[in-house]
Design an enzyme around this catalytic site. Structure first.
Site, short mmCIF file in Angstrom:
data_model
loop_
_atom_site.label_atom_id
_atom_site.label_comp_id
_atom_site.label_asym_id
_atom_site.label_seq_id
_atom_site.Cartn_x
_atom_site.Cartn_y
_atom_site.Cartn_z
N LYS A 129 100.26 21.28 114.80
CA LYS A 129 99.67 22.51 115.36
C LYS A 129 99.02 23.34 114.25
O LYS A 129 97.92 23.85 114.40
CB LYS A 129 100.74 23.32 116.11
CG LYS A 129 101.15 22.68 117.45
CD LYS A 129 102.36 23.33 118.11
CE LYS A 129 102.74 22.53 119.37
NZ LYS A 129 103.95 23.01 120.04
N GLN A 167 108.84 26.85 119.41
CA GLN A 167 108.93 25.41 119.64
C GLN A 167 110.25 25.08 120.34
O GLN A 167 111.32 25.53 119.91
CB GLN A 167 108.81 24.67 118.29
CG GLN A 167 108.69 23.17 118.40
CD GLN A 167 107.43 22.70 119.12
OE1 GLN A 167 106.38 23.33 119.04
NE2 GLN A 167 107.54 21.61 119.85
N ASP A 203 101.89 29.57 125.29
CA ASP A 203 102.47 28.40 125.96
C ASP A 203 102.49 28.60 127.48
O ASP A 203 102.64 27.63 128.23
CB ASP A 203 103.93 28.20 125.50
CG ASP A 203 104.11 27.09 124.48
OD1 ASP A 203 103.30 26.16 124.49
OD2 ASP A 203 105.08 27.17 123.71
#
Ligand code: GUN
Length: 287
Positions: A53, A97, A120
């Protein structure tokens, strides 16, 4: 006849080129898009995802920073970090994460992220917005799948879409995004009784079970679009999806490979969401 293979790597490159131009426009007008990634513990797969990422951010012109916590870090420490990032004007996207260690309450952590920075799309508010057709951020993996379908002009409205998988990250948002575009949606799981009876009727089949090659040619309607979200490591070290690619490609109309299918799209959509968040921040709108 063999299926058209949807090249996720190539599509990801063209989407990134388009969004890189948007990032450049932002930078020229004084806003460098910024993403903060929080990782807790030393899960090898998570660490690799985070490295990928960060690399993708730098390639497209997004500033990124990683906040790493030890496995035994307290939830309060992570919440404090998120609070600081929420009020940091250089950070437009915040991503925690997953998975978090067992002593964390996922929803407590995710709902502490400012809604307009939740790139997200996992905040409960954003989930509700998506389900009611008021999407703020589309979760990255299903967003990537939608772009794959749309860029290949695969019809969605009125089609029967079957999603195998009920995770909050893929299965559930995927089903609602297809529904929003007018598909008739069936959600199955790897444990669904007579699974093949459902999959054989699917015009669009999205598989996200984490079970290597569980979907075979006998489960496919001829000409269907088969999207494989799985990525599994076999004992011989090779990667494979949840779909038996070699047999299914002879029956399906479209199929995504693993690797090189959905995977490259997921990170791409995270970049898009971060740029979108920065554009909104610059314009002073949080839709
Ligand atoms: N873990 C596996 N997939 C994801 C994802 O899309 N976002 C985050 N934050 N964690 C993940």
């Amino acid at each position: 006849m063999s299926a058209h293979i949807i090249d996720g790597k190539k599509l990801a490159e063209s989407v990134r080129a388009e969004w890189k131009a948007r990032a450049e426009k932002l930078i020229q007008s004084g806003t460098k898009p910024g993403l903060a990634v929080i990782i807790v513990g030393d899960n090898a797969a998570s660490s690799l995802y985070v490295r990928n990422k960060v690399k993708a951010c730098s390639e497209i012109g997004i500033y990124s920073e990683v906040h790493s916590f030890q496995q035994n870090a307290s939830q309060a420490e992570v919440l404090d970090c998120i609070q600081a990032l929420n009020s940091n004007p250089h950070i437009h996207g915040i991503l925690v994460q997953l998975p978090l260690p067992a002593h964390f309450e996922n929803n407590r952590v995710i709902t502490s992220i400012a809604v307009e920075k939740d790139v997200d799309g996992f905040h409960l508010y954003n989930v509700g917005a998506l389900v009611t057709g008021n999407t703020i951020f589309s979760p990255c993996t299903p967003f990537g799948v939608m772009v794959m379908l749309e860029s290949n002009r695969i019809p969605i409205e009125g089609q029967h879409a079957v999603v195998i998988g009920r995770s909050n990250i893929v299965g559930k948002p995927m089903a609602f995004m297809l529904l929003e575009k007018g598909a008739t949606v069936t959600i199955c799981t790897s444990k669904t009784r007579n699974l093949a009876q459902f999959t054989r009727d699917a015009d669009i089949l999205v598989v996200a079970t984490g079970k290597p090659r569980m979907v075979n040619a006998e489960m496919i309607k001829p000409g269907a679009a088969v999207i494989d979200v799985g990525i599994n490591r076999l004992p011989d070290g090779k990667l494979c999806g949840d779909v038996d690619f070699d047999s299914v490609k002879e029956i399906a109309g479209y199929i995504t490979p693993v690797p090189g299918g959905v995977g490259p799209m997921t990170i791409t959509m995270l970049l898009c969401n971060t740029i979108l968040a920065a554009e909104r921040a610059q314009a002073g709108i949080f839709k």
